[in-house]
Scaffold this active site. Sequence first.
Site, PDB file in Angstrom:
ATOM      1  N   HIS A 170       2.627  -2.154  -3.924  1.00 17.00           N
ATOM      2  CA  HIS A 170       2.642  -0.847  -3.140  1.00 17.00           C
ATOM      3  C   HIS A 170       1.581   0.321  -4.187  1.00 17.00           C
ATOM      4  O   HIS A 170       2.028   1.436  -4.443  1.00 17.00           O
ATOM      5  CB  HIS A 170       3.886  -0.216  -2.961  1.00 17.00           C
ATOM      6  N   GLU A 273      -3.011  -1.023  -0.624  1.00 13.82           N
ATOM      7  CA  GLU A 273      -1.584  -1.861  -1.211  1.00 13.82           C
ATOM      8  C   GLU A 273      -1.977  -3.388  -0.771  1.00 13.82           C
ATOM      9  O   GLU A 273      -2.282  -3.643   0.539  1.00 13.82           O
ATOM     10  CB  GLU A 273      -0.199  -1.484  -0.330  1.00 13.82           C
TER      11      GLU A 273
END
Length: 301
Positions: A170, A273
Amino acid sequence: MTSQILEELNERLAMPGLTFVAGPGDLPVVQIENEHATAAIALQGAHVLSFQPSGQGDVLFMSRQAIFAPGTPIRGGIPVCWPWFGKNASDPSLPQHGFVRTMPWEVRAAGSGEEGTYVEMALTDNDATRALWPHPFELRLIVTVGRTLRLELVAINTGGQAVTLTSALHTYFAIGDASTISIHGLEGLTYLDKLEDYAQKHQDGPITISDETDRIYLDTAGTCTIEDPKLGRRIIIAKSGSRSTVVWNPWKTRAREMRDFAPDEYQTMVCVETTNAATDVVTVGPGDAHRLIVVISAEQA
Ligand code: TA6
């Protein structure tokens, strides 16, 4: 406690350019410094906190309000979201983005090779993980710091039944100004708009940001770039083992709702991400492994 952990790690694995230190909040951190870059990785969550190529600013964003405390997610850098991304599909009361980002990982190995200085961290199932997800596993993250920052997340199914996973590296990128960047490599693709109940939409041209953005792009095996005119920098994100990409910026209103994020910081970050999300669910058979890899580099104009 932290000092004992650091002493053991330094005795076993420290080498020139790689040491274990007490980081913010006294969390154990791997500090790496070589001719190409410096980096810091918290052992909580195997969380890359910073990657700074020589002569450049940090490529990763870290909030000045980030909370560094055992068991609390860290706002910035590269949280590892696993074994589910976002809300758990069958039980939304479980922690968002899985549980490995807030757990302490062990350090298996460290060294240097052609691509740079590396550290291998691991987490295996234990009572705490089985209480949240009843499957045996071994998860490894190998972080290599050189001209590029490379993360390889290896998910091994050590149980006797197939498991399904979603996940994310992320990544929070540091940018000059969210409203002037453009993100390339996802043109023409379909995305699910999380802000409109996952409505399916089409991406025309490069992505620009002028409001809250939370999207899952589908069928995204290729490389993305972030063009940043304010910092005069291009960030290049290459990947494998992933067929989805999430783009997130909380913008003004959401930013104010997050206690670990300063109100103005939406301007200087964007998440791009590397994920297995939405339809990009991975099934790992008994004894098999799934590898999710991202290679990040930055070019200064
Ligand atoms: O990847 C985007 C996202 O799932 C957003 O929906 C947003 O909530 C963000 O992650 C941050 O999640 P966190 O649990 O770290 O606050």
